[in-house]
Design a protein around this motif. Structure first.
Motif, PDB file in Angstrom:
ATOM      1  N   ASP A   1      12.240  34.220  26.002  1.00  0.00           N
ATOM      2  CA  ASP A   1      13.293  33.434  25.339  1.00  0.00           C
ATOM      3  C   ASP A   1      12.723  32.138  24.755  1.00  0.00           C
ATOM      4  OD1 ASP A   1      15.182  35.352  25.958  1.00  0.00           O
ATOM      5  OD2 ASP A   1      16.071  34.221  27.628  1.00  0.00           O
TER       6      ASP A   1
ATOM      7  N   ARG B   1      10.735  33.043  21.644  1.00  0.00           N
ATOM      8  CA  ARG B   1      11.648  33.392  20.543  1.00  0.00           C
ATOM      9  C   ARG B   1      12.284  32.133  19.969  1.00  0.00           C
ATOM     10  NH1 ARG B   1      14.061  38.757  23.376  1.00  0.00           N
ATOM     11  NH2 ARG B   1      12.721  40.257  22.321  1.00  0.00           N
ATOM     12  N   ASP B   2      12.659  31.212  20.841  1.00  0.00           N
ATOM     13  CA  ASP B   2      13.252  29.958  20.381  1.00  0.00           C
ATOM     14  C   ASP B   2      12.231  29.167  19.566  1.00  0.00           C
ATOM     15  OD1 ASP B   2      15.394  27.964  20.358  1.00  0.00           O
ATOM     16  OD2 ASP B   2      14.072  26.804  21.687  1.00  0.00           O
TER      17      ASP B   2
ATOM     18  N   GLY C   1      13.501  32.813  16.356  1.00  0.00           N
ATOM     19  CA  GLY C   1      14.088  34.147  16.360  1.00  0.00           C
ATOM     20  C   GLY C   1      15.299  34.239  17.253  1.00  0.00           C
ATOM     21  N   ASN C   2      15.894  35.407  17.245  1.00  0.00           N
ATOM     22  CA  ASN C   2      17.056  35.695  18.064  1.00  0.00           C
ATOM     23  C   ASN C   2      16.632  35.789  19.531  1.00  0.00           C
ATOM     24  OD1 ASN C   2      19.408  36.616  19.208  1.00  0.00           O
ATOM     25  ND2 ASN C   2      19.652  38.355  17.820  1.00  0.00           N
ATOM     26  N   ALA C   3      17.356  35.113  20.415  1.00  0.00           N
ATOM     27  CA  ALA C   3      17.011  35.115  21.836  1.00  0.00           C
ATOM     28  C   ALA C   3      17.346  36.439  22.499  1.00  0.00           C
ATOM     29  CB  ALA C   3      17.721  33.977  22.558  1.00  0.00           C
ATOM     30  N   ASP C   4      18.199  37.233  21.867  1.00  0.00           N
ATOM     31  CA  ASP C   4      18.565  38.523  22.449  1.00  0.00           C
ATOM     32  C   ASP C   4      17.554  39.569  22.023  1.00  0.00           C
ATOM     33  OD1 ASP C   4      20.877  37.423  23.554  1.00  0.00           O
ATOM     34  OD2 ASP C   4      21.999  37.766  21.708  1.00  0.00           O
ATOM     35  N   GLY C   5      17.435  40.577  22.825  1.00  0.00           N
ATOM     36  CA  GLY C   5      16.553  41.673  22.465  1.00  0.00           C
ATOM     37  C   GLY C   5      15.739  42.148  23.642  1.00  0.00           C
TER      38      GLY C   5
END
Length: 128
Positions: A77, A80-81, A85-89
């Protein structure tokens, strides 16, 4: 007269800097072209899409994170931050390694990262 000499020296440095900048842009273009070719080779199966690294510290980090899902999620996370990018996935070792490489390029070799992004965009536009 020393002011004229200083002025001439500054002009020479400025002109040299322009040539260096032009060479850097040409090198980046050459890398982008090579990356487009490499992306195509991976897509065609001519180059294997897996990579391996022999590094004890990295192996220990990955092993510890795989055995500590909360720390793995927090690390992914955070990366990604950092990358916007998106934190989900999906969260797994492969995702973590990809994010680490991208973060490293962003922090330490932004020109190379930009060449890769340009190559990916060019390759995508060629597929359409």
């Amino acid at each position: 007269m020393s002011d004229d000499a200083d002025l001439e020296e500054l002009k020479a440095q400025t002109q040299k800097g322009s040539r260096v900048s032009a060479q850097t842009k040409q090198d980046d273009g050459d890398l982008t072209d090579a990356l487009v070719d490499a992306l195509e080779a991976v897509e065609n199966g001519d180059v294997h899409p897996n990579v391996s690294v022999r590094d004890g510290h990295t192996a220990a980090l990955l092993h510890a994170l795989e055995n500590n899902p909360e720390a793995m999620h927090n690390t992914v996370d955070s990366l990604r931050d950092y990358l916007g990018g998106n934190a989900d996935g999906e969260v797994d070792k492969s995702v973590l390694i990809r994010l680490l490489l991208r973060a490293g390029l962003r922090a330490g070799a932004p020109d190379t990262r930009e060449s890769l992004a340009d190559a990916i965009a060019e390759r995508a536009s060629n597929e359409v």
